[in-house]
Design a protein around this motif. Structure first.
Motif, PDB file in Angstrom:
ATOM      1  N   ILE A  39       0.860  -1.190   0.000  1.00 29.49           N
ATOM      2  CA  ILE A  39       0.000   0.000   0.000  1.00 29.49           C
ATOM      3  C   ILE A  39       0.889   1.230   0.000  1.00 29.49           C
ATOM      4  O   ILE A  39       1.649   1.461   0.937  1.00 29.49           O
ATOM      5  N   LEU A  40       0.787   2.001  -1.068  1.00 29.81           N
ATOM      6  CA  LEU A  40       1.561   3.237  -1.193  1.00 29.81           C
ATOM      7  C   LEU A  40       0.601   4.411  -1.090  1.00 29.81           C
ATOM      8  O   LEU A  40      -0.450   4.418  -1.718  1.00 29.81           O
ATOM      9  N   ASN A  41       0.992   5.401  -0.314  1.00 34.81           N
ATOM     10  CA  ASN A  41       0.102   6.518  -0.026  1.00 34.81           C
ATOM     11  C   ASN A  41       0.578   7.824  -0.641  1.00 34.81           C
ATOM     12  O   ASN A  41       1.782   8.031  -0.860  1.00 34.81           O
ATOM     13  N   CYS A  42      -0.398   8.695  -0.883  1.00 33.84           N
ATOM     14  CA  CYS A  42      -0.116   9.988  -1.505  1.00 33.84           C
ATOM     15  C   CYS A  42      -1.144  10.993  -1.001  1.00 33.84           C
ATOM     16  O   CYS A  42      -2.339  10.683  -0.952  1.00 33.84           O
ATOM     17  N   ASP A  43      -0.695  12.170  -0.614  1.00 32.79           N
ATOM     18  CA  ASP A  43      -1.589  13.241  -0.182  1.00 32.79           C
ATOM     19  C   ASP A  43      -1.385  14.458  -1.073  1.00 32.79           C
ATOM     20  O   ASP A  43      -0.280  14.699  -1.549  1.00 32.79           O
ATOM     21  N   TYR A  44      -2.435  15.230  -1.270  1.00 32.95           N
ATOM     22  CA  TYR A  44      -2.298  16.439  -2.075  1.00 32.95           C
ATOM     23  C   TYR A  44      -2.989  17.599  -1.375  1.00 32.95           C
ATOM     24  O   TYR A  44      -3.882  17.405  -0.534  1.00 32.95           O
ATOM     25  N   THR A  45      -2.566  18.794  -1.706  1.00 31.37           N
ATOM     26  CA  THR A  45      -3.107  19.969  -1.038  1.00 31.37           C
ATOM     27  C   THR A  45      -3.952  20.834  -1.964  1.00 31.37           C
ATOM     28  O   THR A  45      -4.786  21.600  -1.498  1.00 31.37           O
TER      29      THR A  45
ATOM     30  N   SER B 154      -4.410   5.250 -13.368  1.00 31.60           N
ATOM     31  CA  SER B 154      -4.881   6.605 -13.087  1.00 31.60           C
ATOM     32  C   SER B 154      -6.299   6.561 -12.527  1.00 31.60           C
ATOM     33  O   SER B 154      -6.968   5.528 -12.551  1.00 31.60           O
ATOM     34  N   ILE B 155      -6.738   7.707 -12.015  1.00 27.32           N
ATOM     35  CA  ILE B 155      -8.094   7.819 -11.513  1.00 27.32           C
ATOM     36  C   ILE B 155      -8.565   9.253 -11.650  1.00 27.32           C
ATOM     37  O   ILE B 155      -7.808  10.199 -11.405  1.00 27.32           O
ATOM     38  N   SER B 156      -9.800   9.397 -12.075  1.00 27.82           N
ATOM     39  CA  SER B 156     -10.424  10.707 -12.161  1.00 27.82           C
ATOM     40  C   SER B 156     -11.116  11.018 -10.839  1.00 27.82           C
ATOM     41  O   SER B 156     -11.512  10.109 -10.110  1.00 27.82           O
ATOM     42  N   SER B 157     -11.304  12.290 -10.557  1.00 29.26           N
ATOM     43  CA  SER B 157     -11.930  12.680  -9.287  1.00 29.26           C
ATOM     44  C   SER B 157     -13.415  12.315  -9.220  1.00 29.26           C
ATOM     45  O   SER B 157     -14.022  12.412  -8.153  1.00 29.26           O
ATOM     46  N   ILE B 158     -13.987  11.892 -10.332  1.00 26.03           N
ATOM     47  CA  ILE B 158     -15.396  11.479 -10.280  1.00 26.03           C
ATOM     48  C   ILE B 158     -15.536  10.042  -9.782  1.00 26.03           C
ATOM     49  O   ILE B 158     -16.641   9.556  -9.565  1.00 26.03           O
ATOM     50  N   LYS B 159     -14.398   9.369  -9.624  1.00 22.47           N
ATOM     51  CA  LYS B 159     -14.412   7.999  -9.125  1.00 22.47           C
ATOM     52  C   LYS B 159     -13.714   7.940  -7.781  1.00 22.47           C
ATOM     53  O   LYS B 159     -12.958   8.845  -7.416  1.00 22.47           O
ATOM     54  N   ASP B 160     -13.950   6.857  -7.049  1.00 21.59           N
ATOM     55  CA  ASP B 160     -13.187   6.659  -5.819  1.00 21.59           C
ATOM     56  C   ASP B 160     -12.333   5.398  -5.863  1.00 21.59           C
ATOM     57  O   ASP B 160     -11.575   5.116  -4.937  1.00 21.59           O
ATOM     58  N   LYS B 161     -12.439   4.668  -6.981  1.00 22.76           N
ATOM     59  CA  LYS B 161     -11.650   3.446  -7.110  1.00 22.76           C
ATOM     60  C   LYS B 161     -11.464   3.119  -8.581  1.00 22.76           C
ATOM     61  O   LYS B 161     -12.382   3.293  -9.390  1.00 22.76           O
ATOM     62  N   ASN B 162     -10.263   2.669  -8.903  1.00 21.78           N
ATOM     63  CA  ASN B 162     -10.004   2.161 -10.245  1.00 21.78           C
ATOM     64  C   ASN B 162      -9.089   0.957 -10.127  1.00 21.78           C
ATOM     65  O   ASN B 162      -8.084   1.009  -9.403  1.00 21.78           O
TER      66      ASN B 162
ATOM     67  N   ASP C 138      -6.945  -2.315 -12.023  1.00 21.99           N
ATOM     68  CA  ASP C 138      -6.353  -2.859 -13.237  1.00 21.99           C
ATOM     69  C   ASP C 138      -5.455  -4.031 -12.840  1.00 21.99           C
ATOM     70  O   ASP C 138      -4.307  -3.839 -12.434  1.00 21.99           O
ATOM     71  N   GLY C 139      -6.010  -5.219 -12.931  1.00 19.19           N
ATOM     72  CA  GLY C 139      -5.232  -6.405 -12.556  1.00 19.19           C
ATOM     73  C   GLY C 139      -4.873  -6.379 -11.090  1.00 19.19           C
ATOM     74  O   GLY C 139      -5.734  -6.260 -10.219  1.00 19.19           O
ATOM     75  N   ARG C 140      -3.583  -6.466 -10.803  1.00 23.64           N
ATOM     76  CA  ARG C 140      -3.136  -6.484  -9.398  1.00 23.64           C
ATOM     77  C   ARG C 140      -3.094  -5.095  -8.776  1.00 23.64           C
ATOM     78  O   ARG C 140      -2.816  -4.965  -7.583  1.00 23.64           O
ATOM     79  N   PHE C 141      -3.340  -4.073  -9.568  1.00 25.94           N
ATOM     80  CA  PHE C 141      -3.201  -2.691  -9.096  1.00 25.94           C
ATOM     81  C   PHE C 141      -4.575  -2.034  -8.929  1.00 25.94           C
ATOM     82  O   PHE C 141      -5.411  -2.099  -9.824  1.00 25.94           O
ATOM     83  N   THR C 142      -4.769  -1.411  -7.772  1.00 29.14           N
ATOM     84  CA  THR C 142      -5.998  -0.676  -7.498  1.00 29.14           C
ATOM     85  C   THR C 142      -5.621   0.671  -6.890  1.00 29.14           C
ATOM     86  O   THR C 142      -4.780   0.722  -5.990  1.00 29.14           O
ATOM     87  N   VAL C 143      -6.229   1.712  -7.394  1.00 31.53           N
ATOM     88  CA  VAL C 143      -6.012   3.035  -6.809  1.00 31.53           C
ATOM     89  C   VAL C 143      -7.319   3.484  -6.168  1.00 31.53           C
ATOM     90  O   VAL C 143      -8.396   3.334  -6.748  1.00 31.53           O
ATOM     91  N   PHE C 144      -7.198   3.988  -4.947  1.00 38.05           N
ATOM     92  CA  PHE C 144      -8.339   4.505  -4.199  1.00 38.05           C
ATOM     93  C   PHE C 144      -8.154   6.008  -4.016  1.00 38.05           C
ATOM     94  O   PHE C 144      -7.055   6.470  -3.724  1.00 38.05           O
ATOM     95  N   LEU C 145      -9.252   6.754  -4.168  1.00 36.75           N
ATOM     96  CA  LEU C 145      -9.205   8.198  -3.994  1.00 36.75           C
ATOM     97  C   LEU C 145     -10.208   8.628  -2.933  1.00 36.75           C
ATOM     98  O   LEU C 145     -11.391   8.291  -3.023  1.00 36.75           O
ATOM     99  N   ASN C 146      -9.739   9.369  -1.957  1.00 33.88           N
ATOM    100  CA  ASN C 146     -10.586   9.952  -0.915  1.00 33.88           C
ATOM    101  C   ASN C 146     -10.492  11.463  -1.052  1.00 33.88           C
ATOM    102  O   ASN C 146      -9.563  12.087  -0.555  1.00 33.88           O
ATOM    103  N   LYS C 147     -11.456  12.043  -1.766  1.00 39.25           N
ATOM    104  CA  LYS C 147     -11.380  13.470  -2.075  1.00 39.25           C
ATOM    105  C   LYS C 147     -11.486  14.332  -0.832  1.00 39.25           C
ATOM    106  O   LYS C 147     -10.816  15.358  -0.732  1.00 39.25           O
TER     107      LYS C 147
ATOM    108  N   SER D 271      -4.334   6.220  -2.619  1.00 43.52           N
ATOM    109  CA  SER D 271      -3.424   5.127  -2.311  1.00 43.52           C
ATOM    110  C   SER D 271      -3.409   4.142  -3.471  1.00 43.52           C
ATOM    111  O   SER D 271      -4.383   4.009  -4.206  1.00 43.52           O
ATOM    112  N   LEU D 272      -2.282   3.487  -3.594  1.00 40.99           N
ATOM    113  CA  LEU D 272      -2.108   2.441  -4.609  1.00 40.99           C
ATOM    114  C   LEU D 272      -1.918   1.124  -3.877  1.00 40.99           C
ATOM    115  O   LEU D 272      -1.047   1.019  -3.020  1.00 40.99           O
ATOM    116  N   HIS D 273      -2.765   0.149  -4.219  1.00 43.05           N
ATOM    117  CA  HIS D 273      -2.666  -1.177  -3.635  1.00 43.05           C
ATOM    118  C   HIS D 273      -2.154  -2.148  -4.690  1.00 43.05           C
ATOM    119  O   HIS D 273      -2.689  -2.173  -5.819  1.00 43.05           O
TER     120      HIS D 273
END
Lengths: 114, 113
Positions: free
Chosen positions: B20-26, B49-57, B59-68, B74-76
């Protein structure tokens, strides 16, 4: 597979020398970018171009200059290299209207100025 | 002012487990987020990648979650494999802007066999 090339891959040069880092892409992409990255740091955009004869400065101030005379070629020049220019320089390109995922990166040039 | 932050410079995970890799933005204007993977002596390559209209994307073993609301993504990676060992960069952009990418500092992921 992306076809974007950078030469040289590694360069060690003395202070005061003029250097040009080459970047070429064979994909016909309109947009090209130069990023600078120091170890353990983020990539900083220093120059970009949206097409031939278009060049803009990026978010990070840089003493380098760029030119875009041909679509496939986007060289970066340092007129007088200094130790503070020591860094990794990454070139990238993307296709107009195709989205950010199509920003392909070259392998980079590691520059060391003594 | 760093607008995209990856607070963990390194992470070690056992092979087969979840990374699990994390990322924060301001910058609340960011509406598009990407993860890049970088091997030594190579340029970054796009991962997911992920657009802000989604909270999850996914692709195979990779999943990105977005908490606006938390401005956090985060990348799982599951299951983690030795070939996943690389530096992972989070990047953000304003799609209706000039589409420039703002990168984080990267997290070096090491998968332990």
């Amino acid at each position: 597979e992306a076809d974007i090339y950078q030469t040289p891959r590694y360069l060690v040069i003395g202070t005061g020398k003029k250097i040009t880092l080459e970047c070429s892409q064979t994909m016909g992409h309109d947009k090209m970018y130069w990023y600078q990255q120091d170890p353990g740091m983020e990539l900083h955009l220093i120059h970009y171009s949206y097409g031939v004869n278009s060049t803009e400065k990026g978010d990070l101030s840089s003493e380098s200059t760029v030119s875009r005379i041909r679509t496939e070629h986007f060289p970066l020049t340092l007129e007088s290299a200094r130790p503070s220019h020591t860094s990794q320089y990454l070139c990238a390109s993307s296709e107009e209207g195709r989205g950010l995922e199509t920003q392909y990166f070259g392998p980079g040039t590691r520059l060391l100025v003594l | 002012d760093q607008q995209v932050k990856q607070n963990s410079p390194s992470l070690s995970v056992q092979e087969g487990r979840i990374s699990i890799l994390n990322c924060d933005y301001t910058n609340s204007m960011f509406d598009y987020f990407l993860w890049y993977k970088k091997y030594p002596a190579e340029g970054p390559t796009f991962l997911i990648s992920i657009s802000s209209i989604k909270d999850k994307n996914e692709d195979g073993r990779f999943t990105v979650f977005l908490n606006k609301s938390a401005k956090h993504l985060s990348l799982h990676i599951v299951p983690s494999q030795p070939g996943d060992s690389a530096v992972y960069f989070c990047a953000a952009s304003v799609l209706r802007g000039n589409e420039k990418l703002t990168f984080g500092t990267g997290t070096r992921l090491t998968i332990i066999p």
